[in-house]
Motif scaffolding. Structure first.
Motif, PDB file in Angstrom:
ATOM      1  N   PRO A  61      -4.945   1.969  -1.205  1.00  0.00           N
ATOM      2  CA  PRO A  61      -5.093   2.916  -0.093  1.00  0.00           C
ATOM      3  C   PRO A  61      -5.930   4.128  -0.504  1.00  0.00           C
ATOM      4  CG  PRO A  61      -2.865   2.980  -0.996  1.00  0.00           C
ATOM      5  CD  PRO A  61      -3.534   1.796  -1.599  1.00  0.00           C
ATOM      6  N   VAL A 107      -8.634  -3.317  -5.712  1.00  0.00           N
ATOM      7  CA  VAL A 107      -7.526  -4.080  -5.135  1.00  0.00           C
ATOM      8  C   VAL A 107      -6.327  -3.931  -6.061  1.00  0.00           C
ATOM      9  CG1 VAL A 107      -8.965  -5.742  -3.911  1.00  0.00           C
ATOM     10  CG2 VAL A 107      -8.228  -6.255  -6.239  1.00  0.00           C
ATOM     11  N   GLN A 133       0.833  -1.204   0.000  1.00  0.00           N
ATOM     12  CA  GLN A 133       0.000   0.000   0.000  1.00  0.00           C
ATOM     13  C   GLN A 133       0.871   1.259   0.000  1.00  0.00           C
ATOM     14  OE1 GLN A 133      -2.561  -0.945   3.406  1.00  0.00           O
ATOM     15  NE2 GLN A 133      -4.271  -1.260   1.991  1.00  0.00           N
ATOM     16  N   GLU A 141     -10.818   1.729  -1.461  1.00  0.00           N
ATOM     17  CA  GLU A 141     -10.759   0.300  -1.179  1.00  0.00           C
ATOM     18  C   GLU A 141     -11.719  -0.548  -1.988  1.00  0.00           C
ATOM     19  OE1 GLU A 141     -10.701  -0.529   2.978  1.00  0.00           O
ATOM     20  OE2 GLU A 141      -8.797   0.530   3.267  1.00  0.00           O
ATOM     21  N   THR A 158     -12.447  -9.170  -4.980  1.00  0.00           N
ATOM     22  CA  THR A 158     -12.001  -8.537  -3.739  1.00  0.00           C
ATOM     23  C   THR A 158     -10.774  -9.187  -3.119  1.00  0.00           C
ATOM     24  OG1 THR A 158     -13.492  -9.931  -2.428  1.00  0.00           O
ATOM     25  CG2 THR A 158     -14.354  -7.793  -3.200  1.00  0.00           C
ATOM     26  N   PRO A 185      -6.237  -3.957  -0.703  1.00  0.00           N
ATOM     27  CA  PRO A 185      -7.011  -2.770  -1.084  1.00  0.00           C
ATOM     28  C   PRO A 185      -6.103  -1.593  -1.450  1.00  0.00           C
ATOM     29  CG  PRO A 185      -7.866  -3.750   0.948  1.00  0.00           C
ATOM     30  CD  PRO A 185      -6.558  -4.419   0.665  1.00  0.00           C
TER      31      PRO A 185
END
Length: 718
Positions: A218, A224, A110, A221, A212, A216
């Motif tokens: 940042p 992905v 992330q 979300e 999903t 995620p």
């Protein structure tokens, strides 16, 4: 930019293996190569960090888990556990094992995504295109067309995506390749990658919204992170990039950039184009080198009668041991090239090189030192030209082995080392310390025994030290028998840095001899085949039986028929290797050698019995896709054509009795189906290796089986 590592540090990585299937021989090959490199580097006094792990996100895993009736977390954890359990059972010396589902990885990915976005290299857009779920990759093909890499049908996907400005790095990547000619290899990989970049780079989608199971994005979300950005980042996240832990940050500063990413050639584009571009965009130095190995091809006719044709490392370990597998793969397959695996070749190499070669040499010398000198290394006394000659050959081996090994030419390094094994064995036989001629006095014979056995034992010491990274378990046994203690302790003391002739001192007490490589009996091949058959039948049953559900995630035994030497980070099974599968209903017609007519008076009951075969019977017939390269008439044979066909992984000659029905020039380039495991036979003095598949129409005219869709060469029909 990050700190340059000193020459005394070395960071190497395997691909992180995709958890769509349990580990097999292809995964083991890549990890064994890295383990051998790591062991040698450490034994040279180079601080080494060896990383492996598993890639656990993506749409393919989400779907596979659903088919298996498990959550993605459960599915990924189970398969990852199998990988780590196997590596531990094999005694592999990895320093870290990364899982992309770990918090340390998620947090750092992330951060990497945010860094790329903040630096202006990621933007939001939308995209409609063809997506290959198997490869987790966007591909530039028409809707409904197969993936050019793996041959599976692509899906049309329309999504809002984040995009990475890959197009901005075209010139920079080409300049980087030119300035760093050793960045990627072998040369075929380098040419392929440069050609790809020169053809023009398009911006790359780096997020997905249609599933999903992933990390995620940042701040957004519902997206992905694209699985390849996620997966490639493991090489820095495992070291500590993006961590708040000072110890992890220091490890990253110490070891990055990586000295070597070892990968399968089918994922070269991701590692040699996308990965350095991501790093450049983030202000991180690219790795020093990416080295691609070839594909491991399997001898299907000798492997298993069941539908799953994956070979497990456990099978070889159970029958011959882990060192036998390590030696075979590194000696038999020149690194960077495709290689063939068969149980017969494995047993032959094991018996010839290990049991009858190195193992027998060690046994003879250790036993004679015990028999004639109470297990104590004697003084050599005055040397003759024979000893000096063996010493010179050992020193030549010392000079040749290291450079070949360090250039990843393991096969050549081992070839040179086994020449020394043979020379030592020949020296021993020529001097025959066990045989005392009548004209030789007892004192003279004792002096000869001392000189010859001490010299041969020293040669064994040199051989054992050099082969330790490849045969760690066996080398440890020999080292102990030579009275030298634990070879792992010697490696920690960097014993390869000062390896030279003369290290085995007189007075050293040998331990009792112990068997190294018991000769493999005639049933060894059959035992391994039976183990694989039982294992793959279990996998098929776990998938619901019968082999009908080819897409079942539980049916991991059928993930690839001829796996790339890494199905590796290995999402795809390569199109050129026989990994793709097709479901085709065919009526085999033995075109090349028509079957004799059935007896006219055959009983009805017998005829009825012949209407049914078992799945194992069908699995014996290996049907593969081939392309005709050459077609020509056989002189003085009105019905025969001589064909040369390409299976993707090899070329063959086949004779076919279709000359009355097909013009040779019209067959060139046509894709056909052949029986690939038919025993060779000679016709008109020419050998035919296989048989074409055709439907026999009423009136006797054959019609060759073919395809409407594009099917990769070598694909096996199931």
């Amino acid at each position: 930019m990050t700190q340059q590592p000193t020459p005394e540090r070395f960071y190497l990585t395997t691909p992180i293996y995709y958890v769509n299937a349990r580990p097999h021989l292809g995964h083991a090959y890549s990890t064994i190569v890295c383990d051998a490199i790591a062991r040698r580097k450490r034994a040279l006094g180079i601080e080494t960090w060896f990383l492996t792990g598993t890639d656990e996100h993506g749409q393919k895993i989400e779907r596979s888990a659903a088919l298996a009736g498990r959550t993605p977390e459960e599915f990924a954890s189970a398969i990852s556990g199998e990988f780590r359990g196997l590596w531990d059972r094999m005694g592999l010396s990895y320093d870290d094992y990364i899982r992309t589902t770990e918090p340390r990885h998620k947090t750092a990915v992330q951060k990497l995504f945010a860094t790329l976005r903040d630096r202006g290299f990621i933007y939001k857009g939308s995209y409609t295109g063809q997506y290959c779920v198997s490869d987790e990759a966007w591909v530039d093909v028409a809707p409904g067309a197969p993936c050019p890499d793996c041959g599976r049908i692509t899906e049309t996907v329309s999504e809002e995506n984040y995009f990475f400005k890959l197009s901005a790095f075209e010139r920079r990547l080409l300049e980087f390749y030119e300035a760093n000619p050793e960045f990627m290899g072998p040369e075929s990989t380098r040419r392929e990658v440069i050609s790809f970049v020169r053809a023009g780079l398009k911006d790359l989608s780096v997020s997905r919204t249609s599933f999903t199971w992933g990390i995620p994005v940042p701040g957004d979300e519902k997206h992905v992170v694209y699985v390849w950005l996620d997966a490639l980042a493991n090489y820095i996240t495992a070291l500590g990039w993006g961590s708040d832990d000072p110890a992890a940050q220091e490890r990253f500063r110490k070891f990055w950039p990586a000295n070597m990413h070892l990968i399968g050639k089918e994922i070269s584009r991701f590692h040699c184009v996308y990965w350095p571009a991501f790093l450049m965009a983030a202000g991180i130095e690219p790795p020093r080198s990416v080295r691609a190995n070839g594909w491991l091809l399997f001898d299907q006719g000798k492997m298993s009668k069941s539908k799953g044709n994956i070979v497990r490392a456990e099978t070889v370990m159970e029958v011959l041991g882990a060192d036998a597998l390590r030696y075979f793969l590194l000696r038999e397959i020149p690194f960077g090239q495709d290689g063939n695996f068969s149980f017969d070749a494995l047993v032959q190499r094991y018996n010839g090189d290990l049991a009858n070669g190195y193992g027998n040499l060690v046994s003879r010398v250790v036993n004679m030192v015990h028999k004639y000198f109470g297990g104590v290394v004697p003084e050599t006394g005055a040397l003759t030209a024979s000893e000096e000659d063996l010493r010179a050959k050992a020193e030549a081996t010392l000079a040749a082995f290291g450079p070949a090994f360090d250039a990843l030419d393991f096969s050549e390094a081992l070839k040179s080392l086994w020449l020394l094994v043979g020379e030592t064995d020949g020296y021993l036989t020529a001097n025959a310390p066990w045989k005392k001629p009548a004209e030789r006095s007892d004192a003279e014979h004792a002096a000869l025994q001392a000189r010859v056995l001490a010299t041969a034992a020293e040669a064994i010491r040199v051989i054992t030290a050099l082969v330790y990274p490849i045969l760690p378990e066996s080398a440890a046994k020999v080292w102990r028998q030579l009275g030298l203690g634990e070879i792992a302790d010697a490696a920690q003391q960097a014993f390869l840095t000062n390896l030279a002739w003369g290290g085995l001192k007189a007075g050293t007490q040998f331990l009792e001899p112990a068997p190294l490589f018991p000769r493999a009996e005639k049933d060894a091949t059959e035992r391994m085949q039976n183990l694989e058959e039982a294992n793959n039948k279990s996998a098929i049953e776990a998938a619901g039986g019968g082999g009908a559900d080819r897409g079942s995630a539980a049916n991991t035994g059928t993930e690839a028929v001829a796996a790339p030497i890494t199905e590796q980070a290995a999402r795809p099974a390569p199109a050129a290797a026989p990994a793709a599968e097709a479901s085709v209903s065919v009526a085999p017609a033995p075109v090349a050698s028509p079957a004799a007519p059935a007896p006219a008076a055959e009983a009805p009951a017998a005829a009825e019995e012949k209407q049914f075969i078992s799945i194992d019977d069908f699995a014996k017939v290996e049907l593969r896709v081939a392309q005709i390269l050459v077609a020509e008439r056989v002189p003085k044979a009105d019905k025969l054509l001589r064909l040369e066909v390409d299976l993707g992984y090899e070329k063959r000659q086949i004779l076919a009795g279709i000359a009355q029905y097909y013009e040779p020039e019209k067959l060139i380039g046509r894709k056909i189906v052949i029986v690939a495991n038919l025993a060779p036979r000679k016709m008109r003095g020419l050998e035919s290796n296989g048989m074409l598949l055709a439907a026999s129409l009423e009136g006797g005219a054959p019609v060759l089986a073919g395809f409407l869709e594009e099917v990769p060469l070598g694909a096996r029909l199931k």
